[in-house]
Design an enzyme around this catalytic site. Structure first.
Site, short mmCIF file in Angstrom:
data_model
loop_
_atom_site.label_atom_id
_atom_site.label_comp_id
_atom_site.label_asym_id
_atom_site.label_seq_id
_atom_site.Cartn_x
_atom_site.Cartn_y
_atom_site.Cartn_z
N GLY A 298 -1.19 -2.26 -3.41
CA GLY A 298 -1.57 -2.75 -4.72
C GLY A 298 -2.92 -2.24 -5.17
O GLY A 298 -3.44 -1.26 -4.63
N ASN A 299 -3.51 -2.90 -6.18
CA ASN A 299 -4.78 -2.45 -6.77
C ASN A 299 -4.64 -0.98 -7.20
O ASN A 299 -5.42 -0.13 -6.83
CB ASN A 299 -5.92 -2.63 -5.77
CG ASN A 299 -7.28 -2.47 -6.40
OD1 ASN A 299 -7.45 -2.69 -7.59
ND2 ASN A 299 -8.25 -2.06 -5.61
N LEU A 300 -3.60 -0.73 -7.99
CA LEU A 300 -3.15 0.63 -8.26
C LEU A 300 -4.05 1.37 -9.25
O LEU A 300 -4.59 0.77 -10.18
CB LEU A 300 -1.72 0.59 -8.80
CG LEU A 300 -0.69 -0.11 -7.90
CD1 LEU A 300 0.68 -0.07 -8.55
CD2 LEU A 300 -0.66 0.49 -6.51
N HIS A 301 -4.15 2.69 -9.05
CA HIS A 301 -4.87 3.56 -9.97
C HIS A 301 -3.95 4.72 -10.35
O HIS A 301 -2.78 4.78 -9.93
CB HIS A 301 -6.19 4.05 -9.36
CG HIS A 301 -6.02 4.70 -8.01
ND1 HIS A 301 -5.46 5.95 -7.86
CD2 HIS A 301 -6.35 4.26 -6.77
CE1 HIS A 301 -5.46 6.27 -6.57
NE2 HIS A 301 -5.98 5.27 -5.89
N HIS B 144 -1.81 6.52 -7.73
CA HIS B 144 -0.57 5.86 -7.33
C HIS B 144 0.53 6.09 -8.37
O HIS B 144 1.69 6.33 -8.02
CB HIS B 144 -0.78 4.34 -7.20
CG HIS B 144 -1.69 3.94 -6.08
ND1 HIS B 144 -2.95 3.43 -6.30
CD2 HIS B 144 -1.50 3.95 -4.74
CE1 HIS B 144 -3.50 3.14 -5.14
NE2 HIS B 144 -2.65 3.44 -4.17
N LYS C 141 -4.40 12.29 -0.16
CA LYS C 141 -5.80 11.89 -0.03
C LYS C 141 -6.03 11.20 1.32
O LYS C 141 -7.06 11.41 1.95
CB LYS C 141 -6.21 10.96 -1.18
CG LYS C 141 -7.73 10.68 -1.17
CD LYS C 141 -8.13 9.79 -2.31
CE LYS C 141 -7.79 8.34 -2.03
NZ LYS C 141 -8.63 7.78 -0.92
N ASP C 142 -5.08 10.39 1.75
CA ASP C 142 -5.13 9.80 3.09
C ASP C 142 -4.41 10.74 4.05
O ASP C 142 -3.30 10.45 4.53
CB ASP C 142 -4.49 8.42 3.07
CG ASP C 142 -5.27 7.44 2.21
OD1 ASP C 142 -6.42 7.14 2.55
OD2 ASP C 142 -4.73 6.98 1.19
N SER D 75 -9.52 6.80 -6.44
CA SER D 75 -9.41 5.83 -5.36
C SER D 75 -9.76 4.46 -5.90
O SER D 75 -10.60 4.33 -6.80
CB SER D 75 -10.36 6.20 -4.21
OG SER D 75 -10.46 5.15 -3.26
N SER D 76 -9.14 3.44 -5.34
CA SER D 76 -9.50 2.08 -5.73
C SER D 76 -10.95 1.76 -5.37
O SER D 76 -11.57 0.88 -5.96
CB SER D 76 -8.56 1.07 -5.08
OG SER D 76 -8.56 1.22 -3.68
#
Length: 275
Positions: A27-30, A33, A146-147, A182-183
């Site tokens: 969650g906490n999407l940007h 995502h 990114k990860d 990134s979040s």
């Protein structure tokens, strides 16, 4: 978009679907995502996103309770991106009993880079992703580059455990100045945000030097670390590694990636570029 909070509901939807893509998130999407969700739609008839803040991948210094939960805003973004199903289980659904079985990735691949700063992190990631793959049984699963170490661990897990799913990488989405979305970027002050793209430019110079024939990797790494340190960063690492297993390169034919992690103020940023 249908929202599912139980395994039974999601599996019923999966049985009625054709080719399915899964995109797991916390969650906490940007926008990064959302780009991944749209990419998933190019490979499947239906896209299933999951939002689950996974306690197993948080270390003792990480604050599980303070991780941002932004479900309403996330739902709006996912629906706009064409996601057809959202799986939002709580801990009682994902871990109905204490989790005593885990996925332990190759120690050599997780004791380095991010794993050296976050012991146990990839064990938690691999365990929850395996559970999600078993629940959803997708045809494809997408994870962002990114990860990079996470992508490598999950791809190798799928290959070695013969899980019938295709792992697809999503390209890193960047701001105009190169900073990877990134979040965590939300925690940067305006001054820090102006400085934050330096990490990308340091990686770009290393990539360009190696593409131009440079082979003194340690010299390039040290120069980039020194530049960050001279500009208020606290670098953890900048390292050239093999793409396949993130070990130190051994031969000229190795496909390479340069990875970095550094703290700017209180915000820790990671980034990488394939070479």
């Amino acid at each position: 978009m249908q929202i599912h909070t139980t395994v039974e509901s999601l599996r019923a939807a999966r049985r009625a679907a054709g080719r399915v893509a899964l995109v797991p998130t916390m969650g906490n999407l940007h926008e990064g995502h959302i780009t991944l969700m749209r990419q998933a739609g190019e490979h499947a008839d239906e896209v299933i996103a999951s939002i689950f803040v996974n306690r197993l991948q948080f270390g003792p210094k990480d604050d599980f309770d303070k991780y941002p939960r932004t479900l309403d805003a996330d739902c709006e973004k996912l629906e706009a991106a064409g996601v057809t199903h959202l799986f939002t289980p709580d801990e009682s659904v994902m871990y109905p009993t204490r989790q005593t079985y885990h996925v332990d990735p190759d120690p050599a691949q997780v004791a380095t880079l991010e794993g050296s700063f976050r012991p146990g992190h990839f064990r938690g990631v691999a365990t929850v992703v395996l559970k999600l793959l078993n629940i959803v049984q997708p045809d494809v699963a997408l994870f962002g580059k990114k990860d990079y170490q996470q992508l490598m661990v999950l791809r190798n897990m799928v290959n070695q455990l013969a899980i019938p799913v295709e792992v697809l990488p999503g390209e890193t989405v960047r701001a105009d100045d190169g900073l990877a979305l990134s979040s965590r970027n939300r925690y940067l002050s305006p001054d820090e945000r102006s400085e934050a793209s330096r990490i990308y430019h340091c990686l770009s110079r290393i990539r360009d030097a190696i593409r131009g024939g440079g082979t003194h990797f340690e010299t390039l790494e040290r120069a980039a670390m020194s530049e960050l340190a001279a500009n208020r960063w606290q670098p953890d690492y900048i390292s050239v590694r093999r793409q396949s297993d993130l070990q130190v390169p051994q031969k000229p034919s190795d496909a390479l990636v340069v990875l970095a992690a550094a703290r700017l103020g209180t915000t820790r940023l990671i980034d990488n570029l394939e070479i």
